[in-house]
Design an enzyme around this catalytic site. Structure first.
Site, short mmCIF file in Angstrom:
data_model
loop_
_atom_site.label_atom_id
_atom_site.label_comp_id
_atom_site.label_asym_id
_atom_site.label_seq_id
_atom_site.Cartn_x
_atom_site.Cartn_y
_atom_site.Cartn_z
N GLU A 49 0.99 -1.11 0.15
CA GLU A 49 -0.19 -0.14 -0.08
C GLU A 49 0.72 1.25 -0.04
OE1 GLU A 49 -3.18 -0.50 -1.16
OE2 GLU A 49 -3.29 -1.90 0.43
N HIS A 50 0.59 2.28 -1.01
CA HIS A 50 1.37 3.48 -1.10
C HIS A 50 2.82 3.27 -1.56
CE1 HIS A 50 -1.83 6.19 0.15
NE2 HIS A 50 -2.26 5.37 0.83
N ASP A 52 3.30 2.44 -4.70
CA ASP A 52 3.27 2.21 -6.37
C ASP A 52 3.90 3.66 -6.65
OD1 ASP A 52 0.97 3.49 -5.05
OD2 ASP A 52 -0.49 2.93 -6.88
N GLY A 142 -12.46 1.39 -1.69
CA GLY A 142 -11.01 1.08 -1.95
C GLY A 142 -10.94 -0.10 -2.90
N LEU A 143 -11.80 -0.51 -3.89
CA LEU A 143 -11.65 -1.48 -4.31
C LEU A 143 -11.59 -1.23 -6.06
CD1 LEU A 143 -14.50 -3.85 -2.93
CD2 LEU A 143 -12.16 -3.76 -2.56
N SER A 144 -11.20 0.30 -6.16
CA SER A 144 -10.94 0.63 -7.56
C SER A 144 -11.82 0.53 -8.36
CB SER A 144 -9.84 -0.24 -8.22
OG SER A 144 -8.44 -0.09 -7.54
N GLU A 178 -6.28 9.55 -14.51
CA GLU A 178 -6.59 9.83 -13.01
C GLU A 178 -5.85 10.95 -12.67
OE1 GLU A 178 -8.58 8.02 -9.69
OE2 GLU A 178 -8.44 6.94 -11.44
N ASP A 190 -3.59 0.29 -9.75
CA ASP A 190 -5.07 -0.13 -9.94
C ASP A 190 -5.45 -0.65 -11.41
OD1 ASP A 190 -5.21 0.42 -7.23
OD2 ASP A 190 -6.36 2.37 -7.74
#
Length: 401
Positions: A49-50, A52, A142-144, A178, A190
Site C-alpha cells: 500500500e502506497h 506504487d 477502496g476496490l478501484s 486519473e 489499480d
C-alpha cells in the site's frame, strides 16, 4: 501485441443482472441496441500500500465485481456517455476533448479517451461512440471502481478504433487520466491489476520498470478465501490525506538524496531517523518495510502457500495504522474482529481514510466472520458494513453480446 479482446476463461463473469441492466439502460438512453459489451473488474490489493507511486512493489488481484459497459459506434465525432449511477448524460465532440472541458463523473470515461490521444493515438481519424455504464463495485470502498471505469473505456476504444496499445500501455493511459483529468495523484497499481490479472492469482508489479508476473495464490487448494469488509466510510483520492502522504514521501526522498523511496532499504532507516522529522520518518519507514513485505509474501506464497502469509498481512496493517496513519477506527475494528475469529491474516486495503479491510480465512469460517463483523460494528455504533467474499479473477475483457 497483447490480445485485448479475449473473453475470460475459468473466471467469474459479470452477473446476469448487470448484463441485463447495461443493455436495457443503453436502449432506454439511446433508443437503440448497443453493438458491443465490455467489462472490467474491481481489485483488491493483497499487500503493498502506497508503494506504487514510490516506484515500489505491489501485489493486487482482480475480483469478481465489475463495471460493465455497452457501446455503439456513431457516424460523427460526438462522444455520449451515461450511466446507472447518475441521471446526467454528457455529450462532447472529440475535437473539444481536453482536461479543462471534462468534469464530474464523466472525467473518468472521457479522461481515458483523452489520455489515449495524449499517448499518441490519432483521434482525428476516429468517429464517436455512445456508451452506458453499470457497476456492482462499491464506490468509495477502496476496490478501484474508478480504475475499472477508466480501464473498460480504454480497452474498448483501443479495439474499436484500432489504436494498437498493449495492456501495459492501457494501464498507463488510465493512470494519466486519473492524474491529469480527475486530479488524483495515484500510481499505476489499480489499472495494472484491472487489466493484467488472471484467475486465482495476483499480479506482482514492479512500479518502476512496470515488469509484472502472475503469482498463483492457490486459495482453492487450501480451502481459503478472501473476505472483504466494506466499512462504508468513503474515501476520496483527489483530495485530503492521500496527496499529503505522497508529498511526505517525496519530501523524505529529497532529504535523503534519492529519486524515490524505492532506492532505500532497511539499512537506511537509522540515517533517515536522524535527518527527518518524526512524521516524515514514519512515512518513509512504512514504504521501505512495505516493499520488503511484498517481496517476502511472494516468496512465502511460493514456498509455503497462502496459509503462511498471515503475519505479513498483519504487519502491513500495523504499519499503515501507526506509521502511515491512513487507517480509521472502523478499519481497525474490522481487522481486529477478523483476527479474533480465525483469520490467517487481515489488513486494510486501498488508499485508506476509509474503504475496506480484507481477511484471509478458511471457507468454513466465512459466515461466522460476517456475523461477528455486523455485531461488532453495531455495538460500536458504526454504520452497518457490507461483508462479502471475493474471488481472484481475470482482467478486463470484451463480452459476447
Amino acid at each position: 501485441m497483447t490480445d485485448t479482446s479475449a473473453t475470460p476463461s475459468g473466471s467469474p463473469l459479470p452477473s446476469d443482472e448487470l448484463l441485463t441492466a447495461v443493455v436495457a439502460g443503453f436502449e432506454e438512453r439511446y433508443g437503440q441496441a448497443p453493438t458491443s459489451l465490455w467489462a472490467a473488474p474491481g481489485r483488491v490489493n493483497f499487500i503493498g500500500e502506497h508503494t506504487d507511486y514510490n516506484d515500489g512493489f505491489v501485489l493486487p488481484f482482480a475480483i469478481d465485481k465489475h463495471t460493465v459497459m455497452a457501446v455503439r459506434e456513431r457516424g460523427d465525432r460526438m462522444l455520449r456517455v451515461a450511466s446507472s449511477f447518475t441521471d446526467e448524460q454528457v455529450e462532447i465532440s472529440l475535437d473539444q476533448l481536453a482536461p479543462d472541458t471534462i468534469s464530474g463523473w464523466s472525467a473518468y470515461p472521457l479522461g481515458a479517451i483523452w489520455a489515449a490521444g495524449a499517448f499518441g493515438a490519432d483521434l482525428e481519424r476516429v468517429q464517436g461512440i455512445e456508451l452506458y455504464l453499470v457497476s456492482d463495485i462499491p464506490v468509495g470502498a477502496g476496490l478501484s471502481s474508478s480504475a475499472a471505469l477508466e480501464s473498460v473505456v480504454a480497452l474498448a476504444v483501443n479495439e474499436l478504433w484500432g489504436l494498437g496499445f498493449d495492456r501495459q500501455t492501457l494501464a498507463k493511459i488510465g493512470q494519466r487520466s486519473e492524474n491529469e483529468v480527475v486530479g488524483a495523484p495515484t500510481g499505476i497499481m489499480d489499472q495494472s491489476a484491472v487489466l493484467l490479472s488472471k484467475p486465482d492469482s495476483a499480479v506482482l508489479l514492479d512500479c518502476r520498470s512496470l515488469d509484472s508476473s502472475v503469482v498463483p495464490l492457490g486459495l482453492h487448494d487450501e480451502e481459503l478465501t478472501i473476505v472483504v469488509t466494506d466499512t462504508r466510510v468513503e474515501h476520496e483520492h483527489a483530495t485530503g490525506g492521500y496527496a499529503a502522504r505522497r508529498a511526505s514521501c517525496e519530501k523524505g526522498a529529497a532529504v535523503l538524496g534519492v529519486t524515490t523511496l524505492r532506492d532505500l532499504s532497511r539499512d537506511d532507516l537509522a540515517r533517515a531517523e536522524q535527518l527527518l522529522d518524526d512524521e516524515t520518518f514514519r512515512r518513509v519507514r512504512h514504504v521501505i518495510t512495505e516493499n520488503e513485505r511484498v517481496l517476502e509474501l511472494v516468496k512465502t506464497l511460493r514456498a509455503s502457500g497462502a496459509g503462511a502469509v498471515g503475519e505479513l498481512l498483519d504487519a502491513s496493517h500495523t504499519s499503515m495504522r501507526d506509521d502511515f496513519e491512513i487507517s480509521v477506527p472502523e478499519l481497525d475494528l474490522a481487522v481486529e474482529v477478523a483476527r479474533v475469529h480465525g483469520a490467517v491474516g487481515a489488513r486494510m486495503t486501498g488508499g485508506g481514510f476509509g474503504g475496506s479491510a480484507i481477511a484471509l480465512i478458511h471457507r468454513s469460517r466465512v459466515e461466522s466472520l460476517r456475523e461477528a463483523q455486523l455485531a461488532a460494528f453495531a455495538a460500536a455504533g458504526y454504520v452497518t458494513p457490507v461483508v462479502f467474499e471475493v474471488t481472484p479473477s481475470d482482467g478486463a475483457s470484451r463480452l459476447p453480446l
